[in-house]
Motif scaffolding. Structure first.
Motif: not given
Length: 494
Positions: A219-240, A438-445
């Motif tokens: 479940a915690f296989e290091v090769s699958n974990i995306k550190l660059t995607g974690l901020p977006l994962a937290f973004y989704s979680g906070m919205y939930a 701002l970083y991921s979608d500067p135009v819409n933001t």
């Protein structure tokens, strides 16, 4: 004409504009026309849980898994977002018990930073965020309430919009007619949501305890974990988890708010976090990560695998869940408009109470035309993309106001007080999410910022610069009186 002045958290109108005392209403049990304290602990919990748990956990809890890269890390993110949301909720518990006024974000920004910033928040809410948000959750209701009827075919778009309109109208009617019945229906719908969650958790955990653990291997296989995607994962979680703040919109109607608000918040967040984590554990027990990401409706796929034909009931549960969110949100929003009107930021009629129903009728129905208009005409999802980050910006500002008032108003009574590191961590989380937008979608933001900044000239035109021609002022007064007579509302007596 003299301009309004701001003093001590309220707009002071000139003597010529101040409201005259109202006659007592003989139909009121206590001789007053006012919003009664009808929100008990159970009703408070149902408002919070009923607005947090929407359709997302049943349909598409994929954002966290997709961006975290592994089953184990996604569960860690769900738990961490629950803890961070609890930090925000505890901060709002302090604000709600020290500032015993309804209105939520708007009221706390007004108290901490003054009327201009509070008006900008209100302006963004009323022209875009609230109508678009209500329209989106209502569309989900329309889609899922009709799905069992049209199965296996798709639901026609016009049928969805008609069902959505009926849903919005019924929620508006319910909130206009009775606060007690609004709360009773909310309790019933919250139990329906928790029952729906239980129908997923119980069979999932049963299979897990029987030894169905293959999807949790590595479940915690290091090769699958995306550190660059974690901020977006937290973004989704906070919205939930967003929705924990809605009880603070109705503080004036809460029985014994010093105890009820913190207790309702803590109980609700514990229940919601447990439900979210255990629901995802149940999903992963039955489905692999690949199956979950490929599913159009995760709860339906789960039900088909575990319950066979009973999966037909899932869309009904989802529709009831959406209806509960619509009901809870409208109940909360209307109180924000009610308070903003009382502070002089919206037309006076919005702070008036129905003489018999004791509901803020005008504040409830103000969203109706804008929501229905956006439903049939507007590009709702684009509007939400423009404006959604503003929610976190203003919540961050409100929690920052808590820290600010600890120094500027140290003697303010605080029946419930949190350690300063809690609001500090949460406000930093909010501002990080704004930066991420701002970083991921500067135009819409950027477009969203531009729309919200139109609130600055609007503030000076409608609030500060008050030298209207006599004919215009007469017309506005006449319209206000006409609306007051038609809706049978009068100013609340305090």
């Amino acid at each position: 004409m003299e301009s309004p002045r701001y003093a001590g958290g309220s707009i002071c109108l000139p003597a010529s504009q101040q409201r005259t005392p109202v006659a007592q209403d003989p139909d009121s049990p206590h001789g007053k026309v006012e919003l009664k304290k009808k929100v008990t602990l159970l009703r408070g919990i149902s408002i919070i849980i009923g607005t947090i748990i929407g359709a997302g956990i049943f349909i598409s809890p994929k954002g966290i898994l997709k961006n975290s890269g592994s089953v184990g890390m996604s569960l860690v993110v769900w738990i961490a977002c629950g803890v961070l949301s609890l930090f925000g909720a505890l901060s709002y518990a302090e604000l709600g018990t020290s500032i015993k006024k309804s209105g939520g974000h708007y009221t706390y920004i007004l108290e901490a930073f003054g009327p201009q910033m509070a008006f900008i928040r209100l302006w963004a809410d009323i022209i875009a965020i609230r109508p678009a948000g209500l329209a989106v959750i209502s569309l989900a209701f329309g889609q899922y309430i009709l799905e069992p009827i049209f199965m296996p075919c798709g639901v026609p778009e016009i049928a969805i919009k008609l069902a959505t309109s009926i849903g919005i109208t019924s929620v508006m009617y319910l909130n206009s007619m009775s606060t007690s019945w609004t709360n009773r229906i909310q309790i019933f719908l919250t139990f329906c949501k928790l029952l729906a969650v239980a129908t997923i958790i119980v069979p999932g955990l049963y299979m897990l305890f029987k030894g169905e653990t293959r999807n949790f291997e590595n479940a915690f296989e290091v090769s699958n974990i995306k550190l660059t995607g974690l901020p977006l994962a937290f973004y989704s979680g906070m919205y939930a988890y967003s929705g924990w703040f809605y009880l603070n919109f109705v503080t004036e109607e809460v029985e014994n708010p010093e105890k009820t608000v913190p207790l309702a918040i803590c109980i609700s967040m514990a229940i919601v976090t447990s439900c979210y984590v255990l629901t995802n554990v149940a999903y992963y027990t039955v489905m692999s990560a690949e199956e979950l990401l490929a599913s159009q409706s995760v709860a339906v796929t789960f039900a088909e695998k575990t319950m066979g034909n009973f999966s037909v009931a899932v869309p009904v549960f989802v529709a009831l869940s959406c209806f509960g969110t619509m009901n809870g949100c409208l109940f909360a929003f209307s109180r924000m408009f009610y308070v903003a009107s009382r502070e002089g930021h919206l037309p006076e009629v919005l702070s008036m109470i129905h003489v018999r129903r004791h509901t803020p009728l005008a504040a409830v129905i103000i969203l109706y035309p804008m929501t229905v208009f956006q439903l049939f005409v507007g590009d709702i999802y684009s509007l939400l993309n423009f404006m959604s980050f503003l929610r976190w910006l203003f919540i961050g500002v409100a929690v920052l106001g808590l820290i600010y008032m600890r120094y500027t108003r140290p003697d303010m009574p605080r029946p419930f007080k949190v350690p300063l590191f809690i609001p500090a961590i949460f406000s930093l989380t909010c501002f990080f999410m704004v930066f991420l937008s701002l970083y991921s979608d500067p135009v819409n933001t950027g477009i969203g910022f531009a729309i919200s900044l139109t609130g600055i000239p609007a503030y000076y035109i409608f609030i500060v610069f008050d030298r209207r021609p006599k004919w215009l002022q007469k017309s506005l007064d006449s319209i206000n009186r006409s609306v007051q007579i038609i809706l049978e509302v009068i100013p609340a007596e305090h």
